[in-house]
Motif scaffolding. Structure first.
Motif, PDB file in Angstrom:
ATOM      1  N   SER A 249      49.755 -34.463  -0.849  1.00  0.00           N
ATOM      2  CA  SER A 249      50.081 -33.127  -0.353  1.00  0.00           C
ATOM      3  C   SER A 249      50.687 -33.221   1.041  1.00  0.00           C
ATOM      4  CB  SER A 249      48.817 -32.255  -0.321  1.00  0.00           C
ATOM      5  OG  SER A 249      49.069 -31.020   0.313  1.00  0.00           O
ATOM      6  N   GLN A 250      51.365 -32.163   1.427  1.00  0.00           N
ATOM      7  CA  GLN A 250      51.715 -32.020   2.834  1.00  0.00           C
ATOM      8  C   GLN A 250      50.453 -31.619   3.598  1.00  0.00           C
ATOM      9  OE1 GLN A 250      55.141 -29.286   1.740  1.00  0.00           O
ATOM     10  NE2 GLN A 250      56.037 -30.322   3.507  1.00  0.00           N
ATOM     11  N   PRO A 251      50.366 -31.924   4.882  1.00  0.00           N
ATOM     12  CA  PRO A 251      49.185 -31.533   5.652  1.00  0.00           C
ATOM     13  C   PRO A 251      49.014 -30.013   5.668  1.00  0.00           C
ATOM     14  CG  PRO A 251      50.522 -33.109   6.873  1.00  0.00           C
ATOM     15  CD  PRO A 251      51.343 -32.677   5.701  1.00  0.00           C
ATOM     16  N   ARG A 252      47.785 -29.566   5.654  1.00  0.00           N
ATOM     17  CA  ARG A 252      47.537 -28.125   5.667  1.00  0.00           C
ATOM     18  C   ARG A 252      48.110 -27.464   6.918  1.00  0.00           C
ATOM     19  NH1 ARG A 252      44.556 -23.891   7.182  1.00  0.00           N
ATOM     20  NH2 ARG A 252      44.099 -22.348   5.543  1.00  0.00           N
ATOM     21  N   ALA A 253      48.133 -28.184   8.030  1.00  0.00           N
ATOM     22  CA  ALA A 253      48.658 -27.626   9.275  1.00  0.00           C
ATOM     23  C   ALA A 253      50.128 -27.254   9.148  1.00  0.00           C
ATOM     24  CB  ALA A 253      48.471 -28.620  10.411  1.00  0.00           C
ATOM     25  N   LEU A 254      50.831 -27.893   8.210  1.00  0.00           N
ATOM     26  CA  LEU A 254      52.253 -27.612   8.019  1.00  0.00           C
ATOM     27  C   LEU A 254      52.505 -26.670   6.849  1.00  0.00           C
ATOM     28  CD1 LEU A 254      53.854 -31.145   8.549  1.00  0.00           C
ATOM     29  CD2 LEU A 254      53.612 -29.280  10.198  1.00  0.00           C
ATOM     30  N   ALA A 255      51.782 -26.874   5.766  1.00  0.00           N
ATOM     31  CA  ALA A 255      52.048 -26.112   4.528  1.00  0.00           C
ATOM     32  C   ALA A 255      50.749 -25.519   3.999  1.00  0.00           C
ATOM     33  CB  ALA A 255      52.710 -27.012   3.496  1.00  0.00           C
ATOM     34  N   ALA A 256      50.168 -24.621   4.793  1.00  0.00           N
ATOM     35  CA  ALA A 256      48.851 -24.073   4.450  1.00  0.00           C
ATOM     36  C   ALA A 256      48.873 -23.289   3.144  1.00  0.00           C
ATOM     37  CB  ALA A 256      48.355 -23.184   5.590  1.00  0.00           C
ATOM     38  N   THR A 257      49.943 -22.556   2.875  1.00  0.00           N
ATOM     39  CA  THR A 257      49.987 -21.705   1.684  1.00  0.00           C
ATOM     40  C   THR A 257      49.858 -22.537   0.419  1.00  0.00           C
ATOM     41  OG1 THR A 257      51.417 -20.141   2.848  1.00  0.00           O
ATOM     42  CG2 THR A 257      51.300 -19.946   0.457  1.00  0.00           C
ATOM     43  N   LEU A 258      50.687 -23.573   0.286  1.00  0.00           N
ATOM     44  CA  LEU A 258      50.645 -24.401  -0.919  1.00  0.00           C
ATOM     45  C   LEU A 258      49.370 -25.247  -0.965  1.00  0.00           C
ATOM     46  CD1 LEU A 258      52.177 -25.107  -3.461  1.00  0.00           C
ATOM     47  CD2 LEU A 258      53.398 -26.878  -2.188  1.00  0.00           C
ATOM     48  N   TYR A 259      48.931 -25.736   0.169  1.00  0.00           N
ATOM     49  CA  TYR A 259      47.692 -26.528   0.242  1.00  0.00           C
ATOM     50  C   TYR A 259      46.509 -25.694  -0.260  1.00  0.00           C
ATOM     51  CZ  TYR A 259      44.375 -29.888   2.288  1.00  0.00           C
ATOM     52  OH  TYR A 259      43.381 -30.830   2.472  1.00  0.00           O
ATOM     53  N   ASP A 260      46.424 -24.457   0.233  1.00  0.00           N
ATOM     54  CA  ASP A 260      45.317 -23.587  -0.166  1.00  0.00           C
ATOM     55  C   ASP A 260      45.452 -23.144  -1.621  1.00  0.00           C
ATOM     56  OD1 ASP A 260      44.338 -23.857   2.370  1.00  0.00           O
ATOM     57  OD2 ASP A 260      44.969 -21.865   3.053  1.00  0.00           O
ATOM     58  N   ARG A 261      46.694 -23.029  -2.095  1.00  0.00           N
ATOM     59  CA  ARG A 261      46.903 -22.637  -3.492  1.00  0.00           C
ATOM     60  C   ARG A 261      46.371 -23.709  -4.428  1.00  0.00           C
ATOM     61  NH1 ARG A 261      46.984 -17.913  -5.653  1.00  0.00           N
ATOM     62  NH2 ARG A 261      48.494 -17.569  -7.307  1.00  0.00           N
ATOM     63  N   LEU A 262      46.627 -24.974  -4.080  1.00  0.00           N
ATOM     64  CA  LEU A 262      46.095 -26.068  -4.887  1.00  0.00           C
ATOM     65  C   LEU A 262      44.575 -26.031  -4.901  1.00  0.00           C
ATOM     66  CD1 LEU A 262      46.226 -28.743  -6.430  1.00  0.00           C
ATOM     67  CD2 LEU A 262      46.458 -29.928  -4.227  1.00  0.00           C
ATOM     68  N   ALA A 263      43.969 -25.811  -3.747  1.00  0.00           N
ATOM     69  CA  ALA A 263      42.501 -25.774  -3.671  1.00  0.00           C
ATOM     70  C   ALA A 263      41.942 -24.638  -4.516  1.00  0.00           C
ATOM     71  CB  ALA A 263      42.076 -25.624  -2.217  1.00  0.00           C
ATOM     72  N   THR A 264      42.583 -23.465  -4.461  1.00  0.00           N
ATOM     73  CA  THR A 264      42.092 -22.307  -5.217  1.00  0.00           C
ATOM     74  C   THR A 264      42.227 -22.524  -6.718  1.00  0.00           C
ATOM     75  OG1 THR A 264      42.673 -20.798  -3.415  1.00  0.00           O
ATOM     76  CG2 THR A 264      42.418 -19.838  -5.599  1.00  0.00           C
ATOM     77  N   LEU A 265      43.404 -22.997  -7.147  1.00  0.00           N
ATOM     78  CA  LEU A 265      43.618 -23.226  -8.581  1.00  0.00           C
ATOM     79  C   LEU A 265      42.670 -24.304  -9.104  1.00  0.00           C
ATOM     80  CD1 LEU A 265      47.530 -23.136  -8.680  1.00  0.00           C
ATOM     81  CD2 LEU A 265      45.965 -21.418  -9.624  1.00  0.00           C
ATOM     82  N   ALA A 266      42.455 -25.350  -8.317  1.00  0.00           N
ATOM     83  CA  ALA A 266      41.543 -26.415  -8.733  1.00  0.00           C
ATOM     84  C   ALA A 266      40.112 -25.899  -8.812  1.00  0.00           C
ATOM     85  CB  ALA A 266      41.628 -27.588  -7.756  1.00  0.00           C
ATOM     86  N   GLN A 267      39.729 -25.051  -7.870  1.00  0.00           N
ATOM     87  CA  GLN A 267      38.380 -24.477  -7.892  1.00  0.00           C
ATOM     88  C   GLN A 267      38.171 -23.650  -9.161  1.00  0.00           C
ATOM     89  OE1 GLN A 267      37.588 -21.595  -4.810  1.00  0.00           O
ATOM     90  NE2 GLN A 267      35.378 -21.980  -4.871  1.00  0.00           N
ATOM     91  N   HIS A 268      39.187 -22.872  -9.540  1.00  0.00           N
ATOM     92  CA  HIS A 268      39.095 -22.087 -10.772  1.00  0.00           C
ATOM     93  C   HIS A 268      39.013 -22.994 -12.002  1.00  0.00           C
ATOM     94  CE1 HIS A 268      41.129 -18.405  -8.672  1.00  0.00           C
ATOM     95  NE2 HIS A 268      39.875 -18.592  -8.292  1.00  0.00           N
ATOM     96  N   ALA A 269      39.593 -24.187 -11.880  1.00  0.00           N
ATOM     97  CA  ALA A 269      39.551 -25.132 -13.002  1.00  0.00           C
ATOM     98  C   ALA A 269      38.291 -25.994 -12.971  1.00  0.00           C
ATOM     99  CB  ALA A 269      40.793 -26.018 -12.978  1.00  0.00           C
TER     100      ALA A 269
END
Length: 303
Positions: free
Chosen positions: A199-219
């Motif tokens: 992934s890109q660092p969250r400090a740079l690409a927080a939206t996509l980083y957090d989206r991955l975390a949310t989708l993975a949590q739902h899975a």
């Protein structure tokens, strides 16, 4: 002091060398025209025209003043045109930014191309900038509009910004060509729960980083992010090297890197917003014309 109307009257008489013809040209009766020319001469303290019953001619000061009057009127007409253009949003300057991933989406070049057609005299200053810094720059008055990848709901000043959504872009998994699921038409995220991610660092690409975390949590899992890359091309290189999977917007399919395949996610929540953000209270005509162009492009088929 003379005014523009008197200058126009004088130029008409000087060019026609006849009060009668000048009056017809100006759609004016002759007595008021003569009075305005006399008033102009009195204000200047100079005789501009020699008059007789049958003849009108310019004095030497009149010839000099004619050239100056034409220049003043031309400048006045130019100023009026520029003001009208500015009021219509067809001139001025706009400071725009876009995220790295937005540069792969067809909306960005289409908006810029179309805006260049409808407002060719507006100067654009473009900067590549991640979403979070764009929100800060907008609130700080350093940016007029930006192509962003999420909403500013977490910001205290979020109400001071407004978003024009262009696309809810599908998210894909970028995976090594030799991955066990690389030939699938789509995958569920829980099928890669045990895989490594990059992934890109969250400090740079927080939206996509957090989206991955949310989708993975739902899975039902937490993604194991084993490597980070600053730029998208570096991220895909890590995927090609077999170091992990990456969650990316669908428009990144345009990046054809040997050893990388893109597989859609079978999840209705697997999307990423592409929107244009601006200050809610910014009513500048150039910005309003830009936002109208964004709406036009977003509504066009085939985006």
């Amino acid at each position: 002091m003379f005014d523009l109307r008197q200058l126009r009257y004088f130029v008409a008489v000087a060019e026609e060398l006849s009060f009668t013809r000048a009056a017809l040209r100006l759609h004016l009766s002759q007595p008021p025209l003569s009075q305005q020319i006399k008033s102009l001469e009195q204000d200047l303290g100079v005789r501009l025209l020699e008059r007789s019953k049958r003849h009108v001619s310019l004095t030497e000061p009149g010839r000099v003043f004619l050239e100056q009057a034409r220049q003043i009127l031309a400048k006045a007409d130019e100023a009026r045109s520029q003001v009208v253009a500015a009021a219509a949003g067809h001139s001025g300057h706009l400071r725009l930014a876009y995220t790295v991933s937005a540069s792969f989406h067809p909306a960005l070049p289409r908006v810029l191309l179309r805006y260049g057609q409808v407002a060719p005299k507006v100067g654009l200053k473009l900067n590549e900038m991640y979403t979070e810094p764009q929100f800060a720059a907008l609130l700080g008055g350093e940016l007029d509009a930006g192509f962003v990848r999420g909403e500013p709901t977490h910001l205290q000043d979020a109400r001071d910004l407004r978003l024009s959504v262009i696309d809810r872009e599908s998210l894909l998994l970028a995976m090594p060509a030799g991955h066990r699921l690389a030939g699938r038409s789509s995958v569920n995220l829980d099928e890669v729960a045990g895989d490594a991610f990059v992934s890109q660092p969250r400090a740079l690409a927080a939206t996509l980083y957090d989206r991955l975390a949310t989708l993975a949590q739902h899975a039902g899992f937490q993604p194991a992010i084993v490597q980070h890359a600053q730029q998208i091309n570096g991220l895909l290189a890590l995927v090609a090297a077999g170091l992990g999977l990456a969650l990316v917007p669908a428009s990144l399919r345009a990046v054809r890197l040997p050893g990388v395949v893109y597989v859609p996610l079978d999840d209705p929540d697997a999307f990423l917003l592409l929107a244009v953000a601006c200050r809610a209270n910014d009513t500048s005509p150039a910005l309003q014309q830009f936002l109208a162009t964004v709406t036009e492009v977003a509504a066009a088929p085939g985006l």
